[in-house]
Design a protein around this motif. Structure first.
Motif, mmCIF file in Angstrom:
data_model
loop_
_atom_site.group_PDB
_atom_site.id
_atom_site.type_symbol
_atom_site.label_atom_id
_atom_site.label_comp_id
_atom_site.label_asym_id
_atom_site.label_seq_id
_atom_site.Cartn_x
_atom_site.Cartn_y
_atom_site.Cartn_z
ATOM 1 N N TRP A 175 0.563 -1.578 0.175
ATOM 2 C CA TRP A 175 0.113 0.060 0.039
ATOM 3 C C TRP A 175 1.030 1.448 0.093
ATOM 4 O O TRP A 175 0.706 1.803 -1.109
ATOM 5 N N GLN A 176 1.513 0.974 0.771
ATOM 6 C CA GLN A 176 2.527 2.469 0.609
ATOM 7 C C GLN A 176 3.163 3.049 -0.823
ATOM 8 O O GLN A 176 3.809 3.864 -0.704
ATOM 9 N N THR A 177 4.229 1.341 -1.590
ATOM 10 C CA THR A 177 5.005 1.699 -2.724
ATOM 11 C C THR A 177 3.180 2.179 -4.234
ATOM 12 O O THR A 177 3.677 3.203 -4.411
ATOM 13 N N ILE A 178 2.254 1.963 -3.458
ATOM 14 C CA ILE A 178 1.336 1.959 -4.314
ATOM 15 C C ILE A 178 1.035 4.241 -3.908
ATOM 16 O O ILE A 178 0.531 4.745 -5.195
ATOM 17 N N ARG A 179 0.912 4.160 -2.208
ATOM 18 C CA ARG A 179 0.777 6.130 -2.724
ATOM 19 C C ARG A 179 1.583 6.376 -2.921
ATOM 20 O O ARG A 179 1.494 7.541 -3.796
ATOM 21 N N GLN A 180 3.317 5.945 -3.007
ATOM 22 C CA GLN A 180 4.585 6.883 -3.628
ATOM 23 C C GLN A 180 4.055 6.773 -5.453
ATOM 24 O O GLN A 180 4.856 7.943 -6.138
ATOM 25 N N LEU A 181 3.498 5.712 -5.389
ATOM 26 C CA LEU A 181 3.591 5.925 -7.393
ATOM 27 C C LEU A 181 2.711 6.816 -7.511
ATOM 28 O O LEU A 181 2.808 7.942 -8.762
ATOM 29 N N ALA A 182 1.990 6.989 -7.450
ATOM 30 C CA ALA A 182 0.712 7.873 -7.524
ATOM 31 C C ALA A 182 1.397 9.375 -6.888
ATOM 32 O O ALA A 182 0.913 10.709 -8.204
ATOM 33 N N VAL A 188 -2.309 4.779 -11.447
ATOM 34 C CA VAL A 188 -2.025 3.435 -11.368
ATOM 35 C C VAL A 188 -3.474 2.806 -11.186
ATOM 36 O O VAL A 188 -5.080 3.330 -10.987
ATOM 37 N N LEU A 189 -4.014 1.900 -12.209
ATOM 38 C CA LEU A 189 -5.318 1.008 -12.029
ATOM 39 C C LEU A 189 -4.961 -0.681 -11.321
ATOM 40 O O LEU A 189 -4.505 -1.367 -11.623
ATOM 41 N N LEU A 190 -5.634 0.035 -10.292
ATOM 42 C CA LEU A 190 -5.832 -1.344 -8.893
ATOM 43 C C LEU A 190 -7.022 -1.925 -9.060
ATOM 44 O O LEU A 190 -8.274 -1.812 -9.184
ATOM 45 N N THR A 191 -7.094 -3.060 -9.180
ATOM 46 C CA THR A 191 -8.067 -4.147 -9.271
ATOM 47 C C THR A 191 -7.937 -4.927 -7.663
ATOM 48 O O THR A 191 -6.552 -5.441 -7.586
ATOM 49 N N THR A 192 -8.661 -4.845 -6.950
ATOM 50 C CA THR A 192 -8.603 -5.937 -5.623
ATOM 51 C C THR A 192 -10.504 -6.898 -5.285
ATOM 52 O O THR A 192 -11.116 -6.072 -6.048
ATOM 53 N N GLN A 193 -10.157 -7.215 -4.398
ATOM 54 C CA GLN A 193 -11.651 -7.612 -4.051
ATOM 55 C C GLN A 193 -11.476 -7.730 -2.456
ATOM 56 O O GLN A 193 -12.157 -7.615 -1.995
ATOM 57 N N TYR A 194 -10.581 -7.027 -2.199
ATOM 58 C CA TYR A 194 -10.250 -6.313 -0.849
ATOM 59 C C TYR A 194 -11.205 -5.212 -0.440
ATOM 60 O O TYR A 194 -11.051 -3.933 -0.995
ATOM 61 N N LEU A 195 -12.197 -4.549 0.425
ATOM 62 C CA LEU A 195 -12.647 -3.419 0.247
ATOM 63 C C LEU A 195 -11.989 -2.377 1.269
ATOM 64 O O LEU A 195 -11.921 -1.443 0.817
ATOM 65 N N ASP A 196 -11.259 -2.860 2.276
ATOM 66 C CA ASP A 196 -10.381 -1.761 2.462
ATOM 67 C C ASP A 196 -9.413 -1.357 1.917
ATOM 68 O O ASP A 196 -8.670 -0.535 1.561
ATOM 69 N N GLU A 197 -8.574 -2.243 0.946
ATOM 70 C CA GLU A 197 -7.970 -1.927 0.175
ATOM 71 C C GLU A 197 -8.032 -0.916 -0.912
ATOM 72 O O GLU A 197 -7.572 0.723 -1.004
ATOM 73 N N GLU A 199 -10.465 0.950 -0.212
ATOM 74 C CA GLU A 199 -11.272 1.726 0.895
ATOM 75 C C GLU A 199 -9.533 2.965 1.192
ATOM 76 O O GLU A 199 -10.096 4.255 0.926
ATOM 77 N N GLN A 200 -8.388 2.671 1.575
ATOM 78 C CA GLN A 200 -7.331 2.713 2.218
ATOM 79 C C GLN A 200 -6.693 3.678 0.149
ATOM 80 O O GLN A 200 -6.338 4.847 1.136
ATOM 81 N N LEU A 201 -6.684 3.229 -0.557
ATOM 82 C CA LEU A 201 -5.996 3.852 -1.531
ATOM 83 C C LEU A 201 -6.191 4.394 -2.704
ATOM 84 O O LEU A 201 -5.836 5.494 -3.340
ATOM 85 N N ALA A 202 -7.542 4.477 -3.343
ATOM 86 C CA ALA A 202 -7.882 5.070 -4.224
ATOM 87 C C ALA A 202 -8.676 6.419 -4.136
ATOM 88 O O ALA A 202 -9.528 6.534 -3.212
ATOM 89 N N ASP A 203 -8.424 6.922 -5.757
ATOM 90 C CA ASP A 203 -9.000 8.093 -5.405
ATOM 91 C C ASP A 203 -10.498 7.980 -5.727
ATOM 92 O O ASP A 203 -11.564 9.671 -5.282
#
Length: 270
Positions: A175-182, A188-197, A199-203
Protein backbone atom coordinates in the motif's frame (compact mmCIF):
# COMPACT_ATOMS: atom_id res chain seq x y z
CA UNK A 1 -15.35 11.58 -19.88
CA UNK A 2 -12.59 14.06 -20.66
CA UNK A 3 -9.98 14.30 -23.38
CA UNK A 4 -7.30 14.24 -20.68
CA UNK A 5 -8.21 10.78 -19.42
CA UNK A 6 -5.23 8.49 -18.97
CA UNK A 7 -7.51 5.48 -19.53
CA UNK A 8 -10.89 5.53 -21.24
CA UNK A 9 -13.15 2.50 -21.52
CA UNK A 10 -16.42 2.59 -23.48
CA UNK A 11 -18.82 -0.29 -23.96
CA UNK A 12 -16.24 -3.07 -23.61
CA UNK A 13 -17.70 -6.54 -23.99
CA UNK A 14 -16.01 -9.94 -23.82
CA UNK A 15 -17.38 -13.49 -23.86
CA UNK A 16 -15.75 -16.88 -23.71
CA UNK A 17 -17.98 -19.15 -25.78
CA UNK A 18 -21.41 -18.73 -24.16
CA UNK A 19 -20.10 -17.11 -20.97
CA UNK A 20 -20.44 -13.32 -21.04
CA UNK A 21 -17.68 -11.97 -18.78
CA UNK A 22 -17.86 -8.26 -19.63
CA UNK A 23 -21.25 -6.83 -20.63
CA UNK A 24 -20.53 -3.22 -21.57
CA UNK A 25 -18.00 -1.61 -19.25
CA UNK A 26 -17.55 2.18 -19.15
CA UNK A 27 -15.18 4.32 -17.04
CA UNK A 28 -12.26 6.70 -17.32
CA UNK A 29 -9.20 7.28 -15.17
CA UNK A 30 -7.63 10.67 -14.51
CA UNK A 31 -3.83 11.02 -14.91
CA UNK A 32 -1.83 10.58 -11.71
CA UNK A 33 -4.72 9.02 -9.80
CA UNK A 34 -5.36 5.63 -8.21
CA UNK A 35 -8.43 3.99 -9.70
CA UNK A 36 -9.68 0.85 -7.96
CA UNK A 37 -11.70 -1.73 -9.83
CA UNK A 38 -13.47 -3.55 -7.03
CA UNK A 39 -15.22 -6.86 -7.51
CA UNK A 40 -15.51 -10.43 -6.32
CA UNK A 41 -13.73 -13.38 -7.93
CA UNK A 42 -15.07 -13.94 -11.43
CA UNK A 43 -16.40 -10.40 -11.83
CA UNK A 44 -14.20 -9.80 -14.90
CA UNK A 45 -11.43 -7.67 -13.40
CA UNK A 46 -8.48 -9.61 -14.80
CA UNK A 47 -10.16 -9.98 -18.18
CA UNK A 48 -10.55 -6.21 -18.41
CA UNK A 49 -6.91 -5.63 -17.42
CA UNK A 50 -5.78 -8.09 -20.09
CA UNK A 51 -7.79 -6.17 -22.69
CA UNK A 52 -6.34 -2.82 -21.60
CA UNK A 53 -2.81 -4.24 -21.68
CA UNK A 54 -3.36 -5.64 -25.23
CA UNK A 55 -3.10 -9.28 -24.13
CA UNK A 56 -6.71 -9.96 -25.09
CA UNK A 57 -9.05 -8.52 -27.70
CA UNK A 58 -12.50 -7.25 -26.79
CA UNK A 59 -15.56 -8.44 -28.65
CA UNK A 60 -17.09 -4.97 -28.71
CA UNK A 61 -16.46 -1.44 -27.45
CA UNK A 62 -13.36 0.75 -27.43
CA UNK A 63 -10.58 1.49 -24.98
CA UNK A 64 -7.71 3.97 -25.07
CA UNK A 65 -4.61 4.15 -22.89
CA UNK A 66 -2.58 7.38 -22.99
CA UNK A 67 -4.70 8.29 -26.00
CA UNK A 68 -3.76 5.12 -27.93
CA UNK A 69 -6.40 2.64 -29.02
CA UNK A 70 -5.72 -0.79 -27.51
CA UNK A 71 -7.05 -2.56 -30.62
CA UNK A 72 -5.40 -0.56 -33.40
CA UNK A 73 -2.27 0.80 -31.64
CA UNK A 74 -1.10 -2.03 -29.37
CA UNK A 75 2.58 -1.19 -29.75
CA UNK A 76 2.12 2.37 -28.52
CA UNK A 77 -0.04 1.13 -25.64
CA UNK A 78 2.62 -1.34 -24.52
CA UNK A 79 5.25 1.39 -24.52
CA UNK A 80 3.02 3.45 -22.21
CA UNK A 81 2.17 0.84 -19.57
CA UNK A 82 3.49 -1.74 -17.21
CA UNK A 83 1.56 -4.72 -15.87
CA UNK A 84 2.02 -6.44 -12.53
CA UNK A 85 -0.05 -9.61 -12.34
CA UNK A 86 -1.50 -11.48 -9.39
CA UNK A 87 1.75 -13.38 -8.78
CA UNK A 88 5.20 -11.82 -8.48
CA UNK A 89 7.09 -12.44 -11.73
CA UNK A 90 10.61 -12.35 -10.29
CA UNK A 91 13.38 -14.80 -11.14
CA UNK A 92 14.24 -16.45 -7.83
CA UNK A 93 17.62 -17.68 -9.12
CA UNK A 94 18.79 -14.09 -9.61
CA UNK A 95 19.42 -11.49 -6.95
CA UNK A 96 17.09 -8.54 -6.62
CA UNK A 97 19.64 -6.31 -8.34
CA UNK A 98 20.13 -8.80 -11.19
CA UNK A 99 16.35 -8.99 -11.75
CA UNK A 100 16.20 -5.23 -12.17
CA UNK A 101 19.27 -5.09 -14.40
CA UNK A 102 17.83 -7.84 -16.62
CA UNK A 103 14.64 -5.87 -17.28
CA UNK A 104 16.64 -2.67 -17.90
CA UNK A 105 18.75 -4.47 -20.49
CA UNK A 106 15.66 -5.94 -22.15
CA UNK A 107 14.32 -2.40 -22.45
CA UNK A 108 17.67 -1.35 -24.01
CA UNK A 109 18.30 1.28 -21.34
CA UNK A 110 21.70 2.73 -20.54
CA UNK A 111 23.38 2.18 -17.16
CA UNK A 112 21.24 -0.77 -15.98
CA UNK A 113 23.30 -1.03 -12.80
CA UNK A 114 22.55 2.57 -11.83
CA UNK A 115 18.86 2.06 -12.63
CA UNK A 116 18.77 -1.05 -10.44
CA UNK A 117 20.51 0.67 -7.54
CA UNK A 118 18.12 3.61 -7.70
CA UNK A 119 15.05 1.39 -7.61
CA UNK A 120 16.45 -0.77 -4.79
CA UNK A 121 16.90 2.38 -2.71
CA UNK A 122 13.48 3.72 -3.67
CA UNK A 123 11.73 0.52 -2.60
CA UNK A 124 13.79 -0.02 0.58
CA UNK A 125 15.51 -3.08 -0.85
CA UNK A 126 19.09 -1.82 -1.00
CA UNK A 127 20.35 -4.03 1.82
CA UNK A 128 18.80 -7.10 0.19
CA UNK A 129 19.82 -6.20 -3.36
CA UNK A 130 22.61 -8.77 -3.59
CA UNK A 131 20.55 -11.60 -2.12
CA UNK A 132 18.75 -14.12 -4.28
CA UNK A 133 15.07 -13.30 -4.71
CA UNK A 134 14.26 -16.79 -3.40
CA UNK A 135 15.21 -15.55 0.08
CA UNK A 136 12.81 -12.57 -0.04
CA UNK A 137 9.60 -12.37 1.98
CA UNK A 138 6.27 -12.05 0.16
CA UNK A 139 6.16 -8.30 0.63
CA UNK A 140 9.73 -7.87 -0.60
CA UNK A 141 9.05 -9.95 -3.71
CA UNK A 142 6.00 -7.88 -4.50
CA UNK A 143 7.94 -4.64 -4.03
CA UNK A 144 10.67 -5.99 -6.32
CA UNK A 145 8.01 -6.99 -8.85
CA UNK A 146 6.54 -3.47 -8.84
CA UNK A 147 10.04 -1.95 -9.07
CA UNK A 148 10.70 -4.08 -12.17
CA UNK A 149 7.45 -2.79 -13.64
CA UNK A 150 8.61 0.81 -13.29
CA UNK A 151 11.81 0.44 -15.31
CA UNK A 152 11.49 2.77 -18.26
CA UNK A 153 9.17 5.10 -16.31
CA UNK A 154 5.80 4.05 -17.76
CA UNK A 155 3.10 6.67 -17.12
CA UNK A 156 0.48 3.99 -16.36
CA UNK A 157 0.78 0.83 -14.28
CA UNK A 158 -1.80 -1.94 -13.94
CA UNK A 159 -1.77 -3.78 -10.62
CA UNK A 160 -3.94 -6.90 -10.75
CA UNK A 161 -4.76 -7.88 -7.14
CA UNK A 162 -1.26 -6.92 -5.95
CA UNK A 163 -1.77 -7.99 -2.32
CA UNK A 164 -3.49 -11.31 -2.95
CA UNK A 165 -2.04 -13.92 -0.59
CA UNK A 166 0.17 -11.49 1.35
CA UNK A 167 0.27 -11.26 5.13
CA UNK A 168 -1.01 -8.05 6.84
CA UNK A 169 2.39 -6.38 7.16
CA UNK A 170 3.33 -7.15 3.55
CA UNK A 171 -0.01 -5.68 2.42
CA UNK A 172 0.77 -2.44 4.26
CA UNK A 173 4.19 -2.30 2.57
CA UNK A 174 2.61 -2.64 -0.86
CA UNK A 175 0.00 0.00 0.00
CA UNK A 176 2.79 2.43 0.88
CA UNK A 177 4.47 1.69 -2.45
CA UNK A 178 1.26 2.32 -4.41
CA UNK A 179 0.72 5.65 -2.64
CA UNK A 180 4.28 6.66 -3.51
CA UNK A 181 3.70 5.84 -7.18
CA UNK A 182 0.63 8.05 -7.41
CA UNK A 183 2.39 10.78 -5.45
CA UNK A 184 5.10 10.83 -8.10
CA UNK A 185 2.59 11.17 -10.95
CA UNK A 186 2.08 7.56 -12.05
CA UNK A 187 -1.48 6.59 -12.97
CA UNK A 188 -2.44 3.38 -11.17
CA UNK A 189 -5.31 1.07 -12.12
CA UNK A 190 -5.72 -1.35 -9.26
CA UNK A 191 -7.96 -4.40 -9.23
CA UNK A 192 -8.89 -5.83 -5.86
CA UNK A 193 -11.50 -7.86 -4.04
CA UNK A 194 -10.56 -6.33 -0.69
CA UNK A 195 -12.91 -3.56 0.43
CA UNK A 196 -10.38 -2.05 2.84
CA UNK A 197 -7.74 -1.89 0.10
CA UNK A 198 -9.97 0.15 -2.18
CA UNK A 199 -11.00 2.34 0.75
CA UNK A 200 -7.40 3.00 1.79
CA UNK A 201 -5.89 3.68 -1.62
CA UNK A 202 -8.32 4.77 -4.30
CA UNK A 203 -9.16 8.26 -5.50
CA UNK A 204 -12.10 6.71 -7.34
CA UNK A 205 -13.71 3.28 -7.01
CA UNK A 206 -15.68 1.40 -9.65
CA UNK A 207 -17.64 -1.66 -8.55
CA UNK A 208 -17.65 -4.37 -11.22
CA UNK A 209 -20.43 -6.90 -10.76
CA UNK A 210 -21.53 -9.58 -13.23
CA UNK A 211 -19.64 -7.91 -16.04
CA UNK A 212 -20.87 -4.34 -15.63
CA UNK A 213 -19.94 -1.27 -13.58
CA UNK A 214 -22.79 -0.84 -11.13
CA UNK A 215 -21.33 2.21 -9.34
CA UNK A 216 -18.39 4.55 -9.93
CA UNK A 217 -17.32 7.41 -7.69
CA UNK A 218 -15.18 8.64 -4.85
CA UNK A 219 -15.43 6.95 -1.47
CA UNK A 220 -17.47 9.88 -0.17
CA UNK A 221 -19.86 9.67 -3.13
CA UNK A 222 -20.35 5.94 -2.67
CA UNK A 223 -21.05 6.36 1.04
CA UNK A 224 -23.81 8.83 0.23
CA UNK A 225 -25.70 6.01 -1.50
CA UNK A 226 -26.63 4.69 1.95
CA UNK A 227 -28.87 6.46 4.52
CA UNK A 228 -27.12 8.96 6.75
CA UNK A 229 -25.60 7.41 9.84
CA UNK A 230 -27.16 8.07 13.23
CA UNK A 231 -24.75 10.03 15.40
CA UNK A 232 -24.13 8.49 18.79
CA UNK A 233 -21.37 8.64 21.36
CA UNK A 234 -19.26 5.50 21.05
CA UNK A 235 -16.09 4.79 22.96
CA UNK A 236 -13.48 3.94 20.34
CA UNK A 237 -11.75 0.64 20.83
CA UNK A 238 -8.45 -0.18 19.15
CA UNK A 239 -8.83 -2.03 15.86
CA UNK A 240 -7.01 -5.23 15.00
CA UNK A 241 -4.74 -3.18 12.74
CA UNK A 242 -3.86 -0.89 15.66
CA UNK A 243 -2.99 -3.91 17.80
CA UNK A 244 -0.99 -5.56 15.02
CA UNK A 245 1.08 -2.46 14.26
CA UNK A 246 1.68 -1.80 17.96
CA UNK A 247 3.03 -5.32 18.40
CA UNK A 248 5.21 -5.58 15.30
CA UNK A 249 6.12 -1.90 14.93
CA UNK A 250 4.90 0.39 12.14
CA UNK A 251 8.24 0.67 10.36
CA UNK A 252 7.18 -0.08 6.81
CA UNK A 253 9.91 -2.72 6.72
CA UNK A 254 9.34 -6.47 6.86
CA UNK A 255 11.35 -8.73 9.11
CA UNK A 256 12.47 -11.14 6.40
CA UNK A 257 14.84 -13.23 8.56
CA UNK A 258 12.41 -16.11 8.89
CA UNK A 259 11.48 -16.06 5.20
CA UNK A 260 15.15 -16.02 4.26
CA UNK A 261 15.72 -19.13 6.32
CA UNK A 262 12.69 -21.05 5.11
CA UNK A 263 12.25 -19.89 1.48
CA UNK A 264 12.55 -22.65 -1.13
CA UNK A 265 15.50 -22.58 -3.50
CA UNK A 266 13.58 -23.70 -6.58
CA UNK A 267 14.12 -22.22 -9.99
CA UNK A 268 11.59 -19.77 -11.43
CA UNK A 269 12.85 -18.93 -14.91
CA UNK A 270 10.94 -16.63 -17.15
Amino acid sequence: MTAESAIRVQGIEKSFKKLAVLRGVDFDVAPGSIFALLGSNGAGKTTLVRILSTLLKADAGTATVCGFDVATQPGEVRESISLTGQFAAVDEVLTGRENLMLVARLRHLKNPGAIADGLLARFSLAEAGNRRAATYSGGMRRRLDIAMSLIGTPPIIFLDEPTSGLDPQARIEVWQTIRQLAGQGTTVLLTTQYLDEAEQLADRIAILHKGTIIQNGTLAELKKLLPAAQVEYVEKQPSLEDVFLALVGDTGESDDTDSAATAPVGKDLR
